[in-house]
Design an enzyme around this catalytic site. Structure first.
Site, short mmCIF file in Angstrom:
data_model
loop_
_atom_site.label_atom_id
_atom_site.label_comp_id
_atom_site.label_asym_id
_atom_site.label_seq_id
_atom_site.Cartn_x
_atom_site.Cartn_y
_atom_site.Cartn_z
N LYS A 9 0.81 -1.22 0.00
CA LYS A 9 0.00 0.00 0.00
C LYS A 9 0.85 1.28 0.00
O LYS A 9 2.07 1.22 0.23
CB LYS A 9 -0.92 -0.04 1.23
CG LYS A 9 -1.95 -1.17 1.18
CD LYS A 9 -2.90 -1.04 2.35
CE LYS A 9 -3.98 -2.08 2.32
NZ LYS A 9 -4.94 -1.89 3.42
N TYR A 49 -12.66 -1.73 -3.29
CA TYR A 49 -13.16 -1.85 -1.91
C TYR A 49 -14.69 -1.71 -1.84
O TYR A 49 -15.21 -1.31 -0.79
CB TYR A 49 -12.50 -0.78 -1.04
CG TYR A 49 -11.08 -1.12 -0.62
CD1 TYR A 49 -10.80 -2.28 0.11
CD2 TYR A 49 -10.02 -0.30 -0.94
CE1 TYR A 49 -9.51 -2.59 0.51
CE2 TYR A 49 -8.71 -0.60 -0.55
CZ TYR A 49 -8.48 -1.75 0.17
OH TYR A 49 -7.20 -2.07 0.56
N ASN A 112 -1.88 0.46 6.74
CA ASN A 112 -1.42 -0.82 7.31
C ASN A 112 -0.58 -1.65 6.35
O ASN A 112 -0.53 -2.85 6.45
CB ASN A 112 -2.60 -1.60 7.90
CG ASN A 112 -3.62 -2.00 6.87
OD1 ASN A 112 -3.49 -1.66 5.71
ND2 ASN A 112 -4.62 -2.74 7.28
N HIS A 115 -2.22 -5.46 1.78
CA HIS A 115 -3.56 -6.06 1.67
C HIS A 115 -3.39 -7.48 1.16
O HIS A 115 -2.50 -7.74 0.34
CB HIS A 115 -4.42 -5.28 0.67
CG HIS A 115 -5.65 -6.02 0.25
ND1 HIS A 115 -6.82 -5.98 0.99
CD2 HIS A 115 -5.89 -6.87 -0.79
CE1 HIS A 115 -7.72 -6.76 0.40
NE2 HIS A 115 -7.18 -7.31 -0.68
N GLU A 126 -10.33 -10.22 -7.04
CA GLU A 126 -9.29 -9.20 -6.92
C GLU A 126 -8.18 -9.42 -7.95
O GLU A 126 -7.63 -8.45 -8.49
CB GLU A 126 -8.72 -9.23 -5.50
CG GLU A 126 -9.74 -8.75 -4.48
CD GLU A 126 -9.26 -8.83 -3.04
OE1 GLU A 126 -8.10 -9.25 -2.81
OE2 GLU A 126 -10.04 -8.47 -2.14
P1 CMP Z 1 -7.45 -4.26 3.79
O1 CMP Z 1 -6.97 -5.63 4.14
O2 CMP Z 1 -6.86 -3.62 2.59
O3 CMP Z 1 -9.04 -4.31 3.62
C1 CMP Z 1 -9.88 -3.24 3.97
C2 CMP Z 1 -9.12 -2.09 4.55
O4 CMP Z 1 -9.93 -1.16 5.23
C3 CMP Z 1 -8.18 -2.62 5.62
O5 CMP Z 1 -7.13 -3.32 5.03
C4 CMP Z 1 -7.82 -1.34 6.34
O6 CMP Z 1 -6.82 -0.62 5.66
C5 CMP Z 1 -9.14 -0.59 6.27
N1 CMP Z 1 -9.90 -0.73 7.52
C6 CMP Z 1 -10.56 -1.81 7.94
N2 CMP Z 1 -11.14 -1.57 9.13
C7 CMP Z 1 -10.83 -0.30 9.45
C8 CMP Z 1 -11.15 0.53 10.54
N3 CMP Z 1 -11.90 0.09 11.55
N4 CMP Z 1 -10.67 1.79 10.54
C9 CMP Z 1 -9.91 2.22 9.50
N5 CMP Z 1 -9.57 1.48 8.43
C10 CMP Z 1 -10.03 0.23 8.41
#
Ligand code: CMP
Length: 141
Positions: A9, A49, A112, A115, A126
């Site tokens: 990311k 998403y 984070n 993904h 995906e």
């Molecule tokens: P990802 O695995 O890419 O899938 C959905 C994304 O939404 C997740 O990683 C996070 O980056 C984001 N996400 C999921 N839950 C939260 C949350 N509670 N607050 C902020 N971001 C979130």
């Protein structure tokens, strides 16, 4: 052999962590069978998403995912989906186990670093979202 979609990311790309993350993947036995760098448009991020549309974090997630390029790849391994999710660690880096990518590199729940697909159905959707069949390069054992 199973396939999963990985995204490195924007926060990780911006901090020059692409090589470190790819090194971990390869060391853990994942084979990279397709890869590209993309600066997602708003439409691409919203479509990717779509299942999170309407959630409180959706707009911030789309803004963040379009803030810088990402590195998208298809990974292949036995139980790739589950194994990659284990290697990533929990969404919230504060809850992620030691030794996981998110424990080591993630900044927050949104920023984070990686993904990974969460099910075979998501992986199929995906992978097709980013790659034509002709862009996937399976390798012999
Ligand atoms: P990802 O695995 O890419 O899938 C959905 C994304 O939404 C997740 O990683 C996070 O980056 C984001 N996400 C999921 N839950 C939260 C949350 N509670 N607050 C902020 N971001 C979130």
């Amino acid at each position: 052999m199973e396939r999963t979609l990985s995204i490195i990311k924007p926060d990780a790309v911006e901090r020059n962590l692409i090589g470190k993350i790819l090194n971990r993947l390869e060391s853990e036995g994942f084979r990279i069978i397709a890869m590209k760098m993309v600066h997602l448009t708003q439409e691409q991020a919203q479509g990717f998403y779509a299942e999170h549309q309407g959630k409180p974090f959706f707009d911030d997630l789309v803004k963040y995912m379009t803030s810088a390029p990402v590195v998208v790849s298809v990974l292949e391994k036995e139980n790739a989906i589950k194994n990659y999710r284990t290697l990533m660690g929990k969404t919230n880096p504060e809850e992620a186990d030691e030794g996981t990518l998110r424990k080591e590199f993630a900044l927050s729940k949104t920023q984070n670093c990686v993904h990974g697909s969460d099910s075979p159905e998501s992986a199929a959707r995906e992978i097709a979202y980013f790659f034509a069949d002709s862009e996937i390069c399976p390798r012999a054992e």
